[in-house]
Design a protein around this motif. Structure first.
Motif, PDB file in Angstrom:
ATOM      1  N   UNK A 187       0.801  -1.236   0.000  1.00 24.44           N
ATOM      2  CA  UNK A 187       0.000   0.000   0.000  1.00 24.44           C
ATOM      3  C   UNK A 187       0.833   1.285   0.000  1.00 24.44           C
ATOM      4  N   UNK A 188       2.107   1.172   0.366  1.00 27.17           N
ATOM      5  CA  UNK A 188       2.964   2.356   0.384  1.00 27.17           C
ATOM      6  C   UNK A 188       3.607   2.630  -0.976  1.00 27.17           C
ATOM      7  N   UNK A 189       3.430   1.700  -1.934  1.00 30.70           N
ATOM      8  CA  UNK A 189       3.987   1.893  -3.274  1.00 30.70           C
ATOM      9  C   UNK A 189       3.037   2.761  -4.085  1.00 30.70           C
ATOM     10  N   UNK A 190       3.595   3.693  -4.842  1.00 29.36           N
ATOM     11  CA  UNK A 190       2.777   4.571  -5.674  1.00 29.36           C
ATOM     12  C   UNK A 190       1.920   3.720  -6.635  1.00 29.36           C
ATOM     13  N   UNK A 191       0.614   4.029  -6.766  1.00 31.21           N
ATOM     14  CA  UNK A 191      -0.269   3.210  -7.616  1.00 31.21           C
ATOM     15  C   UNK A 191       0.260   3.011  -9.032  1.00 31.21           C
ATOM     16  N   UNK A 192       0.909   4.041  -9.598  1.00 34.83           N
ATOM     17  CA  UNK A 192       1.399   3.919 -10.972  1.00 34.83           C
ATOM     18  C   UNK A 192       2.615   2.997 -11.076  1.00 34.83           C
ATOM     19  N   UNK A 193       3.280   2.726  -9.942  1.00 30.74           N
ATOM     20  CA  UNK A 193       4.467   1.867  -9.955  1.00 30.74           C
ATOM     21  C   UNK A 193       4.207   0.508  -9.321  1.00 30.74           C
ATOM     22  N   UNK A 194       2.991   0.284  -8.786  1.00 28.79           N
ATOM     23  CA  UNK A 194       2.713  -0.933  -8.019  1.00 28.79           C
ATOM     24  C   UNK A 194       2.860  -2.193  -8.865  1.00 28.79           C
ATOM     25  N   UNK A 195       2.301  -2.207 -10.049  1.00 26.90           N
ATOM     26  CA  UNK A 195       2.374  -3.403 -10.896  1.00 26.90           C
ATOM     27  C   UNK A 195       3.822  -3.751 -11.218  1.00 26.90           C
ATOM     28  N   UNK A 196       4.615  -2.724 -11.492  1.00 26.88           N
ATOM     29  CA  UNK A 196       6.034  -2.954 -11.807  1.00 26.88           C
ATOM     30  C   UNK A 196       6.771  -3.545 -10.610  1.00 26.88           C
ATOM     31  N   UNK A 197       6.502  -3.041  -9.402  1.00 31.43           N
ATOM     32  CA  UNK A 197       7.166  -3.537  -8.198  1.00 31.43           C
ATOM     33  C   UNK A 197       6.730  -4.968  -7.894  1.00 31.43           C
ATOM     34  N   UNK A 198       5.420  -5.261  -8.007  1.00 35.58           N
ATOM     35  CA  UNK A 198       4.925  -6.611  -7.738  1.00 35.58           C
ATOM     36  C   UNK A 198       5.488  -7.614  -8.738  1.00 35.58           C
ATOM     37  N   UNK A 199       5.591  -7.206 -10.005  1.00 33.15           N
ATOM     38  CA  UNK A 199       6.159  -8.101 -11.026  1.00 33.15           C
ATOM     39  C   UNK A 199       7.619  -8.399 -10.725  1.00 33.15           C
ATOM     40  N   UNK A 200       8.364  -7.380 -10.331  1.00 34.75           N
ATOM     41  CA  UNK A 200       9.778  -7.573 -10.009  1.00 34.75           C
ATOM     42  C   UNK A 200       9.934  -8.448  -8.776  1.00 34.75           C
ATOM     43  N   UNK A 201       9.038  -8.283  -7.792  1.00 31.66           N
ATOM     44  CA  UNK A 201       9.092  -9.093  -6.581  1.00 31.66           C
ATOM     45  C   UNK A 201       8.836 -10.554  -6.910  1.00 31.66           C
ATOM     46  N   UNK A 202       7.804 -10.806  -7.730  1.00 26.31           N
ATOM     47  CA  UNK A 202       7.488 -12.188  -8.120  1.00 26.31           C
ATOM     48  C   UNK A 202       8.635 -12.806  -8.902  1.00 26.31           C
ATOM     49  N   UNK A 203       9.241 -12.017  -9.784  1.00 29.43           N
ATOM     50  CA  UNK A 203      10.368 -12.521 -10.571  1.00 29.43           C
ATOM     51  C   UNK A 203      11.551 -12.852  -9.680  1.00 29.43           C
ATOM     52  N   UNK A 204      11.764 -12.023  -8.647  1.00 27.68           N
ATOM     53  CA  UNK A 204      12.875 -12.288  -7.733  1.00 27.68           C
ATOM     54  C   UNK A 204      12.682 -13.597  -6.993  1.00 27.68           C
ATOM     55  N   UNK A 205      11.436 -13.893  -6.581  1.00 26.82           N
ATOM     56  CA  UNK A 205      11.146 -15.157  -5.891  1.00 26.82           C
ATOM     57  C   UNK A 205      11.343 -16.339  -6.831  1.00 26.82           C
ATOM     58  N   UNK A 206      10.888 -16.175  -8.069  1.00 29.01           N
ATOM     59  CA  UNK A 206      10.957 -17.278  -9.022  1.00 29.01           C
ATOM     60  C   UNK A 206      12.380 -17.554  -9.499  1.00 29.01           C
TER      61      UNK A 206
END
Length: 728
Positions: free
Chosen positions: A307-326
């Motif tokens: 929730x602290x991530x800017x809405x316009x950057x949230x998808x990019x951050x979540x995608x990078x997080x998922x990629x880091x886990x994978x």
């Protein structure tokens, strides 16, 4: 020695107020130590009643042999010196002992009979507390110390002395205390923190090494704080503890952790740890500060962070997080966050994967840095770069452009790719290349370029004039420069130069024409005047008033014409042959007044000349200037008013201002400019003789010296002509 006289009776002391002091024993003795009086406090403290003690020796109050000896010694000393203070053990009636403080004073009665008065107080509780504190210090190996700046004394307790391995009776001073610390970092550190504490009261807590009196190297924890009074440090005190290796490492670790936290705060870098299986996260304190989250609120799961991530950057951050886990690889990210206060911040995040003993990933750790200020500054610089009217560029010392702003394409027509594709010297005009390479070489040596000018070829083939300012970074092998298109300035300057040249030539032609015309006109005019004189003498009837009037008119017109031609000739000659020399204006004005002496005497004029300077100028022309101005002041006078003329000078910042004032007819404001034009006269001056060329002479002479001339006037009351001559 101060002997105190008290009003004593033979068998008692008149000190009833002392008798009633609770907890204090007051005993009156003679000089041999025999008890003369004994108060209630003494009975309560020692257990003896008054009747038991009167006439007995004071030594009976102690059952300890060394205490008895000490009492006898103090009685003798008090009888001799008058006052003794002492702390020692004393005995009681029941055989117990206590730690006593005694003050024994010699006094006299009204007959000058000498007595001794002893006051005793029980300090056993205080003594026990001190001993317990000392024992606790020994057990915990914590010493105490105090540095008194008032009397410059350093005090160590028993444990501090033990740590330093010195004798119990060792008395240190501050220099010795400092020198026990190991030479190098430890000694310099203690010097600095002690000086800082004395200066501004900053407390300290340091882990340092010292070398004991026996040469042993030990680690200690030294803590200290200062006491200031009225802005001045009066003492420093603290604790001193010997620490062992593990304690030392823990202390160093705590110190490093504090330093790391401080470094994170200063650099605005927070650290995080993320369990990729459970999603649990742990943040450093700086992470909470970056997000403006209060200390009583915690973020424990990665989903609580999104929730602290800017809405316009949230998808990019979540995608990078998922990629880091994978992929088990953390990708560096730059994104925006929304703090608890709603403020937008820019951050850079990076991390790395951690693996367990079985080789499987367990967690990720990394950092988040607040780069808001840097990003905002970069955005402003990018905007400045994009829209600047200057041609801005980075170039390598290999001779190629590396980056150029859009103004380059606007001025030269080439794209950035084209300009970067070949050495920049190839775009320079062939005649300017050698100078350009020399300037680039100077930049490579660390020099700075200012106002360097060369020509660059445009896509259309024409050349543009550029003015450069540049600097360099020899370490990075880069040149940083700005250029401005000054082609129009160059063209305008060339046209202006050509115009000035043409104007100068025309002025010379005009002056030459004026000179020739006025010179050539003089000869036929002189012939005409001669023929008029012959005609008048031979053919005119002198008895005919009408004929003589016509001849007078012809003669005066011819003479006026001759004056005009002469004035015109003089005007054309001004400044043509003289050179600038030092001119004493005081002397010149005096010469002018001498020449005008007849006019001055005839008009009874009053002349006032102030102190005038020596300047550099054209002497003949300056003389004519003063002659014209003073002459006009004497000519244009009011009927029935004695002329008054004032000449004075005033030094300005970069010039001399001269003024000629008069009380004459004055000038209407509408004629202020016209009167300086050649052959121009005002209506009010028409009745006075003249050619209308004098003030034109004045203006040309002042202009010849690079100055200006003007008039201020009160019409009908006088004028002030002023001119400035720049200092050479």
């Amino acid at each position: 020695m101060l002997d105190t006289k008290l009003d004593l009776k033979k068998d008692q002391i008149a000190l009833s107020f002392i008798d009633n002091l609770a907890g204090y024993a007051v005993i009156t003795l003679d000089q041999s130590g025999t008890i003369l009086d004994w108060n209630k406090g003494a009975s309560d403290l020692f257990g003896f009643q008054k009747k038991e003690m009167i006439g007995k020796s004071l030594s009976k109050t102690s059952s300890l042999e060394d205490s008895k000896k000490e009492l006898h010694s103090r009685i003798q000393k008090a009888a001799t010196t008058g006052n003794v203070t002492h702390e020692w053990y004393r005995g009681k009636k029941d055989g117990s002992v206590f730690w006593a403080k005694s003050i024994m004073t010699k006094v006299f009665d009204e007959d000058d009979t000498c007595y001794l008065v002893e006051m005793v107080v029980d300090l056993s509780e205080r003594k026990r507390s001190e001993e317990m504190l000392e024992l606790a210090g020994e057990i915990a190996k914590v010493g105490g110390w105090e540095f008194n700046l008032v009397n410059n004394t350093l005090t160590w307790n028993k444990e501090t002395k033990r740590i330093h391995e010195v004798e119990p009776d060792f008395v240190p001073d501050i220099v010795e205390g400092i020198n026990f610390y190991k030479q190098g970092e430890s000694r310099e550190t203690i010097k600095q923190v002690v000086a800082q504490a004395i200066d501004d009261g900053t407390p300290y807590d340091e882990v340092l090494q010292l070398v004991t009196a026996k040469g042993n190297l030990v680690w200690v924890r030294a803590k200290g704080q200062a006491e200031h009074r009225n802005g001045t440090c009066i003492r420093i005190y603290g604790s001193f503890q010997e620490i062992y290796e593990q304690q030392r490492k823990e202390a160093e670790l705590a110190k490093k952790s504090a330093a790391l936290e401080e470094a994170q705060r200063l650099a605005k870098i927070g650290s995080w740890e993320w369990d990729t299986k459970t999603g649990q996260i742990q943040w450093s304190d700086e992470m909470y500060r970056i997000l403006d989250i209060p200390e009583n609120e915690r973020v424990d799961h990665v989903n609580d962070f999104y929730p602290y991530v800017h809405p316009e950057d949230l998808e990019h951050v979540q995608s990078a997080t998922a990629a880091a886990v994978e992929t088990q690889i953390a990708i560096p990210l730059s994104y925006r966050i929304l703090t608890k206060k709603g403020e937008v911040k820019y951050v850079n995040a990076s991390g790395t994967q951690k693996f367990g003993e079985d080789g499987n990933p367990t967690k990720m750790i990394g950092t988040v840095q607040d780069v808001t200020e840097q990003t905002q500054l970069k955005n402003r610089l990018d905007t400045f770069w994009e829209y600047s009217q200057e041609m801005m560029c980075f170039a390598g010392m290999d001779g190629y452009f590396k980056k150029l702003n859009p103004m380059w394409q606007e001025v030269l027509g080439y794209s950035s790719e084209e300009l970067c594709s070949k050495p920049f010297i190839e775009f320079v005009h062939p005649d300017d290349r050698e100078a350009t390479l020399r300037e680039a070489a100077k930049l490579g040596e660390g020099a700075i370029t200012v106002n360097f000018i060369n020509r660059y070829q445009t896509r259309s083939g024409v050349y543009k004039w550029l003015r450069w300012s540049a600097g360099s970074d020899p370490y990075e092998q880069m040149l940083y420069a700005t250029a401005r298109d000054i082609t129009q300035e160059i063209d305008d300057a060339w046209e202006l130069k050509q115009y000035a040249k043409e104007l100068e030539e025309k002025n010379k032609e005009l002056e030459q024409f004026t000179y020739i015309a006025s010179h050539d006109l003089q000869e036929p005019l002189r012939t005409l005047i001669s023929m008029i004189e012959i005609f008048e003498s031979q053919y005119v009837d002198h008895n005919s008033p009408e004929a003589m009037k016509v001849m007078d008119y012809i003669t005066s017109s011819s003479q006026r014409m001759q004056g005009l031609i002469k004035g015109l000739l003089d005007y054309s000659r001004l400044g043509t042959k003289s050179e600038r020399v030092k001119v004493n204006c005081q002397e010149i004005v005096q010469d002018v007044l001498d020449d005008l002496a007849k006019s001055i005497n005839d008009s009874r004029a009053k002349i006032h000349v102030g102190e005038l300077p020596i300047i550099k100028g054209h002497e003949t022309e300056l003389r004519l200037l003063f002659q014209n101005l003073i002459g006009n002041a004497l000519k244009f006078t009011r009927e029935g008013v004695v002329p008054v003329v004032k000449v004075h000078a005033e030094k300005k910042k970069d010039a001399w201002k001269f003024s000629v004032e008069d009380n004459g007819i004055g000038i209407e404001e509408k004629y202020y400019q016209r009167i300086f034009m050649i052959f121009q006269r005002t209506n009010s001056r028409a009745k006075f003789e003249g050619t209308g060329i004098g003030l034109a002479h004045a203006k040309k002479i002042v202009s010849l010296h690079g100055g200006e001339i003007w008039v201020n006037s009160n019409f009908g009351a006088g004028s002030e002509f002023s001119f400035k001559i720049p200092q050479q």
